[in-house]
Design a protein around this motif. Structure first.
Motif, mmCIF file in Angstrom:
data_model
loop_
_atom_site.group_PDB
_atom_site.id
_atom_site.type_symbol
_atom_site.label_atom_id
_atom_site.label_comp_id
_atom_site.label_asym_id
_atom_site.label_seq_id
_atom_site.Cartn_x
_atom_site.Cartn_y
_atom_site.Cartn_z
ATOM 1 N N ARG A 1 5.642 0.598 1.403
ATOM 2 C CA ARG A 1 6.969 1.032 0.708
ATOM 3 C C ARG A 1 8.039 0.100 1.755
ATOM 4 N NH1 ARG A 1 10.291 2.218 -2.779
ATOM 5 N NH2 ARG A 1 11.655 3.794 -2.390
ATOM 6 N N LEU A 2 7.595 0.076 2.955
ATOM 7 C CA LEU A 2 8.386 -0.623 4.177
ATOM 8 C C LEU A 2 8.409 -2.065 4.089
ATOM 9 C CD1 LEU A 2 8.221 2.232 6.864
ATOM 10 C CD2 LEU A 2 10.068 1.600 5.242
ATOM 11 N N TYR A 3 7.180 -2.441 4.077
ATOM 12 C CA TYR A 3 7.018 -4.036 4.298
ATOM 13 C C TYR A 3 6.139 -4.522 2.908
ATOM 14 C CZ TYR A 3 7.272 -2.231 9.115
ATOM 15 O OH TYR A 3 7.788 -1.673 10.174
ATOM 16 N N LYS A 4 7.159 -5.475 2.368
ATOM 17 C CA LYS A 4 6.533 -6.085 1.091
ATOM 18 C C LYS A 4 5.830 -7.342 1.366
ATOM 19 C CE LYS A 4 9.355 -3.084 -1.166
ATOM 20 N NZ LYS A 4 8.570 -1.763 -1.334
ATOM 21 N N ILE A 5 4.540 -7.204 1.919
ATOM 22 C CA ILE A 5 3.790 -8.155 2.156
ATOM 23 C C ILE A 5 2.700 -8.225 1.513
ATOM 24 C CG2 ILE A 5 4.433 -8.537 4.641
ATOM 25 C CD1 ILE A 5 1.753 -7.001 5.186
ATOM 26 N N SER A 6 1.944 -9.384 1.050
ATOM 27 C CA SER A 6 0.876 -9.370 0.323
ATOM 28 C C SER A 6 -0.220 -8.270 0.459
ATOM 29 C CB SER A 6 -0.082 -10.893 0.501
ATOM 30 O OG SER A 6 -1.278 -10.941 -0.317
ATOM 31 N N PRO A 7 -0.631 -8.011 -0.621
ATOM 32 C CA PRO A 7 -1.767 -6.687 -0.819
ATOM 33 C C PRO A 7 -3.137 -7.027 -0.082
ATOM 34 C CG PRO A 7 -0.935 -7.050 -2.899
ATOM 35 C CD PRO A 7 -0.335 -8.133 -2.145
ATOM 36 N N ILE A 8 -3.295 -8.504 0.175
ATOM 37 C CA ILE A 8 -4.554 -8.893 0.910
ATOM 38 C C ILE A 8 -4.496 -8.327 2.278
ATOM 39 C CG2 ILE A 8 -5.504 -11.019 1.765
ATOM 40 C CD1 ILE A 8 -4.546 -12.631 -0.693
ATOM 41 N N TYR A 9 -3.188 -8.410 2.853
ATOM 42 C CA TYR A 9 -3.457 -7.965 4.307
ATOM 43 C C TYR A 9 -3.521 -6.489 4.553
ATOM 44 C CZ TYR A 9 -0.951 -12.390 5.328
ATOM 45 O OH TYR A 9 -0.726 -13.572 5.227
ATOM 46 N N TYR A 10 -2.973 -5.715 3.509
ATOM 47 C CA TYR A 10 -3.473 -4.169 3.617
ATOM 48 C C TYR A 10 -5.034 -4.106 3.344
ATOM 49 C CZ TYR A 10 1.385 -3.402 3.535
ATOM 50 O OH TYR A 10 2.896 -3.509 3.628
ATOM 51 N N ILE A 11 -5.549 -5.106 2.504
ATOM 52 C CA ILE A 11 -6.979 -4.778 2.219
ATOM 53 C C ILE A 11 -7.738 -5.040 3.496
ATOM 54 C CG2 ILE A 11 -8.969 -5.656 0.825
ATOM 55 C CD1 ILE A 11 -6.849 -5.856 -1.470
ATOM 56 N N VAL A 12 -7.436 -6.245 4.038
ATOM 57 C CA VAL A 12 -8.217 -6.756 5.359
ATOM 58 C C VAL A 12 -8.016 -5.574 6.372
ATOM 59 C CG1 VAL A 12 -8.225 -8.565 6.965
ATOM 60 C CG2 VAL A 12 -8.138 -9.272 4.638
ATOM 61 N N LEU A 13 -6.693 -5.194 6.513
ATOM 62 C CA LEU A 13 -6.445 -4.211 7.689
ATOM 63 C C LEU A 13 -7.178 -2.910 7.347
ATOM 64 C CD1 LEU A 13 -4.672 -3.320 10.007
ATOM 65 C CD2 LEU A 13 -2.972 -2.475 8.382
ATOM 66 N N SER A 14 -7.405 -2.640 6.095
ATOM 67 C CA SER A 14 -7.979 -1.301 5.832
ATOM 68 C C SER A 14 -9.512 -1.495 6.036
ATOM 69 C CB SER A 14 -7.552 -0.888 4.424
ATOM 70 O OG SER A 14 -6.299 -0.654 4.285
ATOM 71 N N ALA A 15 -10.011 -2.680 5.768
ATOM 72 C CA ALA A 15 -11.378 -2.950 5.922
ATOM 73 C C ALA A 15 -11.661 -2.866 7.733
ATOM 74 C CB ALA A 15 -12.004 -4.271 5.381
ATOM 75 N N VAL A 16 -10.870 -3.442 8.157
ATOM 76 C CA VAL A 16 -11.232 -3.270 9.806
ATOM 77 C C VAL A 16 -10.826 -1.826 10.242
ATOM 78 C CG1 VAL A 16 -9.901 -4.081 11.896
ATOM 79 C CG2 VAL A 16 -10.163 -5.786 10.107
ATOM 80 N N ILE A 17 -10.079 -1.281 9.544
ATOM 81 C CA ILE A 17 -9.847 0.089 10.278
ATOM 82 C C ILE A 17 -11.158 1.001 9.796
ATOM 83 C CG2 ILE A 17 -8.392 2.197 9.952
ATOM 84 C CD1 ILE A 17 -5.884 0.477 9.885
ATOM 85 N N GLY A 18 -11.855 0.772 8.502
ATOM 86 C CA GLY A 18 -12.883 1.408 7.853
ATOM 87 C C GLY A 18 -14.088 1.292 9.084
ATOM 88 N N VAL A 19 -14.177 -0.053 9.483
ATOM 89 C CA VAL A 19 -15.220 -0.497 10.205
ATOM 90 C C VAL A 19 -15.158 0.108 11.788
ATOM 91 C CG1 VAL A 19 -16.588 -2.337 11.463
ATOM 92 C CG2 VAL A 19 -15.779 -2.521 9.362
ATOM 93 N N VAL A 20 -13.758 0.019 12.454
ATOM 94 C CA VAL A 20 -13.519 0.583 13.453
ATOM 95 C C VAL A 20 -13.723 1.995 13.749
ATOM 96 C CG1 VAL A 20 -11.478 1.042 15.431
ATOM 97 C CG2 VAL A 20 -12.122 -1.344 14.311
ATOM 98 N N LEU A 21 -13.256 2.738 12.666
ATOM 99 C CA LEU A 21 -13.250 4.341 12.788
ATOM 100 C C LEU A 21 -14.576 4.852 11.975
ATOM 101 C CD1 LEU A 21 -9.485 5.026 11.902
ATOM 102 C CD2 LEU A 21 -10.607 5.233 13.829
ATOM 103 N N HIS A 22 -15.615 3.845 11.515
ATOM 104 C CA HIS A 22 -16.713 4.412 10.815
ATOM 105 C C HIS A 22 -16.357 5.056 9.586
ATOM 106 C CE1 HIS A 22 -18.654 2.381 14.180
ATOM 107 N NE2 HIS A 22 -18.027 3.289 15.049
ATOM 108 N N LEU A 23 -15.195 4.896 8.940
ATOM 109 C CA LEU A 23 -14.938 5.569 7.720
ATOM 110 C C LEU A 23 -16.118 5.383 6.593
ATOM 111 C CD1 LEU A 23 -11.360 5.048 7.452
ATOM 112 C CD2 LEU A 23 -12.354 6.804 8.208
ATOM 113 N N VAL A 24 -16.596 6.562 6.054
ATOM 114 C CA VAL A 24 -17.795 6.551 4.722
ATOM 115 C C VAL A 24 -17.080 6.879 3.653
ATOM 116 C CG1 VAL A 24 -19.818 7.191 4.072
ATOM 117 C CG2 VAL A 24 -19.327 6.771 6.566
#
Length: 173
Positions: free
Chosen positions: A150-173
């Protein structure tokens, strides 16, 4: 027999998936309940993968579902069966639209279809949310991502990559 069943089921999905790839999600949840081809958890993973790779979401999901069910041939059958109704409808509409586009009944039909498409997309979102939000971490990540988008109108690719990294770091399943 599996190919005929895949063809029939994905033809029906393609026929009624008006509004884009995400509209196919409720139909795929039905398939997960109806056949042992994939589980709802696998479907959620399918959606994540389909959203993350280039191409139309509905086509990516048909490929994945068909391949998971019956290998390469299954993926091909599912994709072609899902696309066929759209090709028939688009061809037919293109031939008739110039003649009927201002017809009040055609306009009324399209006006009635739009809310149905929105309902299907909202249902798909609700179904995905129920499968995805499994703990406080995933709920927190969802909230942070919605706020960031909502605040930062950047490419969705960045959100997907960021979420993937967070998923790996936090071991989200």
């Amino acid at each position: 027999m599996i190919y005929a069943l895949l063809a029939w089921e994905f033809f029906k999905i393609g026929l009624f998936a008006i509004g884009g790839g995400l509209v196919t999600v409720p139909f795929l949840f039905d398939l997960a309940q109806k056949y042992p081809w994939f589980s709802t958890q696998e479907l959620t993973d399918m959606i994540a993968v389909s959203q993350s790779v280039p191409g139309a979401v509905g086509i990516n999901m048909a490929t994945y579902a068909g391949f998971t069910t019956a290998g390469f041939a299954g993926g091909l059958v599912a994709v072609l069966s899902e696309v066929l109704p759209s090709m028939i409808v688009i061809y037919t509409i293109a031939r008739l639209l110039n003649r009927w586009h201002e017809n009040k009944y055609v306009s009324a039909i399209l006006g009635g279809i739009r809310p149905a498409v929105l309902a299907l997309i909202l249902y798909a979102g609700w179904s995905i949310t129920a499968q995805t939000i499994t703990n406080w971490q995933t709920l927190g990540l969802l909230a942070i991502l919605v706020l960031a988008m909502r605040l930062y109108k950047i490419s969705p690719i960045y959100y997907i990559v960021l979420s993937a990294v967070i998923g790996v770091v936090l071991h989200l399943v």
